[in-house]
Write an enzyme that holds these catalytic residues in place. Sequence first.
Site, PDB file in Angstrom:
ATOM      1  CD  GLU A 178     -12.677 -11.163  23.391  1.00  0.00           C
ATOM      2  OE1 GLU A 178     -11.680 -10.485  23.262  1.00  0.00           O
ATOM      3  OE2 GLU A 178     -12.858 -12.214  22.849  1.00  0.00           O
ATOM      4  CE  LYS A 223      -6.400 -11.170  24.429  1.00  0.00           C
ATOM      5  NZ  LYS A 223      -7.130 -11.490  23.087  1.00  0.00           N
ATOM      6  CB  CYS A 251      -9.888 -14.150  23.273  1.00  0.00           C
ATOM      7  SG  CYS A 251     -10.489 -14.761  21.690  1.00  0.00           S
TER       8      CYS A 251
END
Length: 537
Positions: A293, A351, A403
Site C-alpha cells: 500500500e 479503496k 489494508c
Amino acid sequence: MNERRVAAVTEAMRDERMAVTPGESRSVRALLSSTLFRRAVAAGAGALVACSFAPLDWWPLAVLCPAVLMWLWQGVTPREGAWLGFWFNAGTFAAGTYWLYISIRVFGEAPLWVAFALMLALIVIMGLYHAALGYSVTRWLPASGAVRWFLGVPAAWLLIEWWRGWFLSGFSWLSLGYSQTDTWLASYAPVAGVYGISVMLLLSAGGLTGLICGASRVRIAGAVLFVLPWIVAGWLRTVDWTHPTGPAVSVAVVQGSISQEQKWLDSNQDTILKLYQEATQKVLGTQLIVWPESAVPDLANNQIPYISELYRETRARRSALVFGILRESDEGNHYFNSILALDSKISWYDKNHLVPFAEFFPVPGFIRSWLRLMSLPYSDFTRGGDNQPALPAGGLKLGATICYEDAYGSAMLGVLREADALVNVTNDAWFGHSTARYQHFQIARMRALEAGRYLIRAGNNGVTGVIGPHGEVIARAPEFETYTLMSSVTPRSGLTPYARVGNWLVVCVATVALAYGLWMRKSYGRRPPVGTPGAGV
C-alpha cells in the site's frame, strides 16, 4: 415447570453445590453473589478471548470464555446481565486493540488525551454491544435450559457480532470466528463465512454451559452439541469448493520495510523510489510483481515519469506490476487510496471501505477547522465505489482490497464471479511490533478461506505472504526487513456456498433460532429467577 418449581429446584441445587461446611458455604456463596467479583470475572474472561487470536492462537479460549459469560448470566437481573456483557466485551477490546495507542499517539502524533479518548471510546462502544446482548438474553429468553443455551444465546450473540461488523461503517475486528484459522472449524468458512465459524463456537460454548448447569437430559444434549460442530467440520475438510483453471503464475512480492516516521519525508522520496525500482529489476521476468500500500510516497499525478519508466521496464520482460499509490482525480478535488496495475493495459482499483477518523472524518465543518487549528493529523479520501472490476495482471484477474478493507468479507463477494485470485496491499507499520499485524494477517487468511482462492498479501514491513485457498500460508517473508518474496499462485474458479449467499444464510438461521427462543419464553410466561450464577436446570 412453573416459576415456583423452578425457584425451588434452583435453590435446592444451590444448597447442594454449597454443602461443604457452613462457614465455607457462606463465604463461597458471598463471593459468587458479589457484583464486583462477577464483573471482574466477566472482564477477565473477555480479556482472555483476545488471546485466542493471532499471534498467541490459544483458540480453545474462544469456546471457554463465552461459556463463562453464559454461566455468569444465569439467574441475574437484566440490569446486571447488561453490566456483565459490557465488561466482557470491554475486556476483549482493551486487551485486543491496545495497539490503537501506537497508531494514534506514536505514529499519528496526536496528543496523549486524544489517543486515550479514542481508545476509551472504542472500548465503551464495543462494550455497549454486549451490554445490549446481556440485557436481552436475561430479560427475554427462558431462564435456563436447552432453548436458552443451545439456541437463544448463541443466536443473539451471533446477531450482535454481525451487527457490529457493519453498523455505522462497522468494526468486525476480533469476531470470534477469526480465531479458528488453524483448526477444523475453519472448514465452515467457505460455507457460512467467518460468522458461520462464530456460531459454531457459540454452539460449543452453549453445549458446555448446558453440560455444567443443566439437568441430566440437557447435559447429554450439551455434550453432543459441544463436539458436534467439530465432527461435521472434519467432514467438511474433505470438500474442495473451487477448482484450478490454469497453470501456476509466478509471483514476487516486494517488501520495502520503510519505517512509518521516514516514509513521508520529502528527503527520503528518491531513496524509496529507487529501492522499489531496483528490487523490481532483480525479478523482472516474474509474471506478477506486487508492492504494498502507498509504496510510492507521493501522488501518482506527480510521478508520471517514474511510473512510465516502470511500465516500460516491466512490459519489456513480460512482467505485470501491481502497487499501491495515492492519486488525485482529474478535477483536482478528490483523492483516492488506490492500486495501480500495469499490464497490457493500465487498470485502477480505488479503496471503497474507508476507515473513519483515519481516511475520512465524518464530522461537521467546524470540527475540521478545529483540527486544522490544533494541527492534529487528519485526511479525507473519496470512496472508490461498489462493484469495481477485478484487476487484470500477470494472467490473473485479481480481486483487490487495500489494508483494513479486507476485514469486510461480504463486500468482496461481488468480484468473485470474475476474480480467480485475490490481492491485498497494506501498511501495518502503523501498529509497530504489536499484535495488530498478526490479527490482520489472520483476517486475510479468512478471506482466502471464504473465497476458495489464493491471496497475495504485500505489507510494507510485514506480514507479507501468499495464502492458499484453504487458508494455509504458502510463503511468508521475514518481517521488518527489505525482502522480495518469491512464490506462485494458481488461478481458481467456482463459487463457494458463502460466495453465493454471503452472510444471509447464517443471519437468517440465527434470527429464526432467536425468535423461537423468545417465543418459548413468552409461552411459559416466566421471568428469570434472580440469584447466584449457575442456577440453571
